[in-house]
Scaffold this active site. Sequence first.
Site, PDB file in Angstrom:
ATOM      1  N   GLY A  35       0.845  -1.185   0.000  1.00  0.00           N
ATOM      2  CA  GLY A  35       0.000   0.000   0.000  1.00  0.00           C
ATOM      3  C   GLY A  35       0.872   1.223   0.000  1.00  0.00           C
ATOM      4  N   SER A  88       9.099   2.765  -3.529  1.00  0.00           N
ATOM      5  CA  SER A  88       8.650   1.408  -3.867  1.00  0.00           C
ATOM      6  C   SER A  88       9.314   0.365  -2.984  1.00  0.00           C
ATOM      7  CB  SER A  88       8.983   1.132  -5.337  1.00  0.00           C
ATOM      8  OG  SER A  88       8.503  -0.126  -5.737  1.00  0.00           O
ATOM      9  N   SER A 127       5.665   2.120  -7.590  1.00  0.00           N
ATOM     10  CA  SER A 127       5.325   1.793  -8.976  1.00  0.00           C
ATOM     11  C   SER A 127       3.920   2.287  -9.339  1.00  0.00           C
ATOM     12  CB  SER A 127       5.445   0.282  -9.209  1.00  0.00           C
ATOM     13  OG  SER A 127       4.622  -0.428  -8.309  1.00  0.00           O
ATOM     14  N   ASP A 128       3.111   2.606  -8.343  1.00  0.00           N
ATOM     15  CA  ASP A 128       1.763   3.127  -8.607  1.00  0.00           C
ATOM     16  C   ASP A 128       1.745   4.652  -8.777  1.00  0.00           C
ATOM     17  OD1 ASP A 128       0.298   0.613  -8.326  1.00  0.00           O
ATOM     18  OD2 ASP A 128       0.886   0.713  -6.233  1.00  0.00           O
ATOM     19  N   HIS A 165      -3.568   3.954  -1.847  1.00  0.00           N
ATOM     20  CA  HIS A 165      -3.862   2.707  -2.561  1.00  0.00           C
ATOM     21  C   HIS A 165      -3.376   1.547  -1.714  1.00  0.00           C
ATOM     22  CE1 HIS A 165      -4.129  -0.483  -5.393  1.00  0.00           C
ATOM     23  NE2 HIS A 165      -2.838  -0.592  -5.567  1.00  0.00           N
ATOM     24  N   HIS A 195      -4.187  -3.002  -0.914  1.00  0.00           N
ATOM     25  CA  HIS A 195      -4.889  -4.250  -1.265  1.00  0.00           C
ATOM     26  C   HIS A 195      -5.613  -4.739  -0.013  1.00  0.00           C
ATOM     27  CE1 HIS A 195      -2.616  -5.272  -5.149  1.00  0.00           C
ATOM     28  NE2 HIS A 195      -2.261  -4.054  -4.804  1.00  0.00           N
ATOM     29  N   ASP A 235     -22.011   7.615   6.014  1.00  0.00           N
ATOM     30  CA  ASP A 235     -21.241   8.678   6.675  1.00  0.00           C
ATOM     31  C   ASP A 235     -20.040   9.116   5.834  1.00  0.00           C
ATOM     32  OD1 ASP A 235     -22.757   9.163   8.964  1.00  0.00           O
ATOM     33  OD2 ASP A 235     -21.750   7.622  10.138  1.00  0.00           O
ATOM     34  N   HIS A 238      -8.266  -5.745  -9.024  1.00  0.00           N
ATOM     35  CA  HIS A 238      -7.067  -5.168  -8.435  1.00  0.00           C
ATOM     36  C   HIS A 238      -7.326  -4.788  -6.976  1.00  0.00           C
ATOM     37  CE1 HIS A 238      -3.466  -2.216  -9.153  1.00  0.00           C
ATOM     38  NE2 HIS A 238      -3.511  -2.641  -7.926  1.00  0.00           N
ATOM     39  N   TYR A 267     -21.616  17.249  12.641  1.00  0.00           N
ATOM     40  CA  TYR A 267     -20.871  16.221  13.368  1.00  0.00           C
ATOM     41  C   TYR A 267     -19.510  16.789  13.754  1.00  0.00           C
ATOM     42  CZ  TYR A 267     -18.515  11.797  14.302  1.00  0.00           C
ATOM     43  OH  TYR A 267     -17.806  10.761  14.882  1.00  0.00           O
TER      44      TYR A 267
END
Lengths: 239, 239, 239, 239
Positions: free
Chosen positions: B28, B45, B76-77, B96, B98, B121, B172, B230
């Site tokens: 991530g 990375s 790499s993302d 990002h 998984h 929410d 993905h 809130y």
Amino acid sequence: MGFEILKEKVCAANKEIGRTGLAILTWGNASEADRAAGVFAIKPSGVDYDALTPEDIVIVSLDTGEKVEGELNPSSDTPSHWHLYRVFPTIGGIVHTHSTKATAWAQAKKNIPAFGTTHADYFYGPVPCTRELTQAEVEGEYELNTGKVIEEHFVRHGIEPIQMPAVLVACHGPFVWGADAASAVECGITLEEVAGMALNSLVLNPALAAMEPYLLDKHFLRKHGASAYYGQNERGEKQ
Amino acid sequence: MGFEILKEKVCAANKEIGRTGLAILTWGNASEADRAAGVFAIKPSGVDYDALTPEDIVIVSLDTGEKVEGELNPSSDTPSHWHLYRVFPTIGGIVHTHSTKATAWAQAKKNIPAFGTTHADYFYGPVPCTRELTQAEVEGEYELNTGKVIEEHFVRHGIEPIQMPAVLVACHGPFVWGADAASAVECGITLEEVAGMALNSLVLNPALAAMEPYLLDKHFLRKHGASAYYGQNERGEKQ
Amino acid sequence: MGFEILKEKVCAANKEIGRTGLAILTWGNASEADRAAGVFAIKPSGVDYDALTPEDIVIVSLDTGEKVEGELNPSSDTPSHWHLYRVFPTIGGIVHTHSTKATAWAQAKKNIPAFGTTHADYFYGPVPCTRELTQAEVEGEYELNTGKVIEEHFVRHGIEPIQMPAVLVACHGPFVWGADAASAVECGITLEEVAGMALNSLVLNPALAAMEPYLLDKHFLRKHGASAYYGQNERGEKQ
Amino acid sequence: MGFEILKEKVCAANKEIGRTGLAILTWGNASEADRAAGVFAIKPSGVDYDALTPEDIVIVSLDTGEKVEGELNPSSDTPSHWHLYRVFPTIGGIVHTHSTKATAWAQAKKNIPAFGTTHADYFYGPVPCTRELTQAEVEGEYELNTGKVIEEHFVRHGIEPIQMPAVLVACHGPFVWGADAASAVECGITLEEVAGMALNSLVLNPALAAMEPYLLDKHFLRKHGASAYYGQNERGEKQ
């Protein structure tokens, strides 16, 4: 103006919600009433459990539902707590969370059937799921109406809050209660565990029926009835 | 060359991804943009979260997508993050991962329906799942095309990124975003929790329909609309 | 009056139940027998695992089932333990919990089939689920009758307690046992893990049949038979 | 007699199995080969991960499969490790566990389909499940035959161990491998995560097909092919 002990208890109960994973982020709140003083104490809105101190706890009038002490905003769920304290005079502490498994049942709009003794030790029958709020109820005094829908369910079905210290609000999540904030947290932990067990039991046996009423009676009354014999209340010195 | 504070924030957000279990191993990455400076900062990375230091964080140009500071390779993302910052000008942080349950939905190629208030929410409707990338998109500039497929879905369905700070890329996993890296992490934690709740709700009730639109409105707008109430933003001094 | 070592072992086993998550709150108890002394030691009722000390442990007569030493009430499940020690003379320690996955099977009123070697390393066949207790059994000496229903199942089906150190009481939860309290805890941990694996295997393959008897034999007897060769018992100096 | 570094690495990898929860109790073992020295090092049988020290690690001959150094018994799974090192000359470390989700698939006797990029980053196709061992294989040299059945599956289906560093032995559990013991542990962690994701994806979509081959190629080869570009191996200085 006082309420130090009440604030400490409510602070500790809220931290316990975070510590046990009943709520992640700030998704839960505990309150406790001091009925003699005519108030209840509740978590402030949106404050992390780790950062919470007794001074942050907000004191609210049981009479008016308005804040009477504290610098922060009370939880946005305060009107729900307030209504439950007023209509359920036997309860002294309330916890609302979005705990994972109980919320899955609330979203599915299903009662949690009493499948075993773990359930029966705390809940005297299926844990009820309310009807959904109407558009008018949601767009009006939403949090207050949440409390009213809970009350409606208990009145309509003749359920005693002291025998059923938990409810699922449809499409929302659980409210649980007890004699004080600490016992409400214990009830929330139990509900979450029972919700997960019941889900798995249904996966194993989709046609599963509720447990026998005589076993439900035995377990609930063993811990909660007039002739309870669990724990150290009768003969032992501890707990 | 500067960016110390930005690097510290991005380092902390990436460590939070590891600490909360949103990502295991190095699965991530979090980034945050400094739009005034025309850059974003992102995890290098393949570096472990525990070992990560602010000095390791890589600075990338929002204009060119190229590294402008840092000794290590950026994630790499990076081209996916870069594209999202360019086409979603209202967002300031991206995560990002998984994460387990959200990825299960992405693999199943299904939107996560809005089943309850926990979802509402944070997410104003079902969390969308993109189409699969074509062979040409995968064999070409894959990570950039991942960003483009997300953009395409939001444009085609008229979804506002600020109202839907999450997406599942088919086969993905999730991308989530917010005002900064820390709020993107919070969004990722929420998405993971909501994904698990929705899965369990469907097991309990396979025919379950989405929640009422008026309840979705109420909850999303209670926290995010112009009249949000809130937290402590209006009257309280804290958070 | 003695029994210090026995109390320490039973205290440690009960704390292990809490530490490993086999029981939350106070939902489990461990006991161990000293057959030469004609007693067993068991957790007091309703005491938290963290607060438990060896002095709290209660000593009960194997002959009469009555408390012979200790200030606190013994676990309300004491008559179940007592009966099992009497009818299963080969066992030296017992653990009862409401562990999550095993209890889901007990509530579903199903045996846990032997699906793999993890199961076969500890349990020589399906882990049995008893019949439900009758109303008379529940309303009479309930905890004693729980032990009797377990005994009935093992006698009727010709099951050796030393080959099947676990049982599910229908609508209730697991009892497990071993040579001492510590090995009963290990058996409880294993049962919980095996219960979860079997649930997931059935989700993947609802028509799944039990493993081959020759593989069951191999694994159970590799660890428990006269020619066991697992661990350090034969040639090594350790464990 | 040496092998200190090898023993330290294998001790650390075994402790990592315990620390990450890949194995509970003593249900897993890691080994690493020193092919130049003609040996591999493996965990002793039945020793707790916490108590394990480098001196406990057993050295086994790659040539004969016999212990050449160490006071304790090697893992009862040693012949499986030995056979895999001999028939898969490209691998340097092996881990065997009964990790929860992967074992559920092994018990269900099903391959884990490649449903997404998390899978494809490590496994180049479905993670295979072997056939069950015959009665003769189980009653003969069981652990050696376990290795042979794995070899048979890879040969028969033309699978490269370096492209598929994991296998499920039917009714038993996973074996995983890599360049060394540490990378085998990482592979085991990944397999467990992928096994859980795939299970949940199938619950959401029982008819789910495998991912597109071009996406599988992209992800596996991005990390493992000759033109890999993930991590810091090419241009960065770190990890």
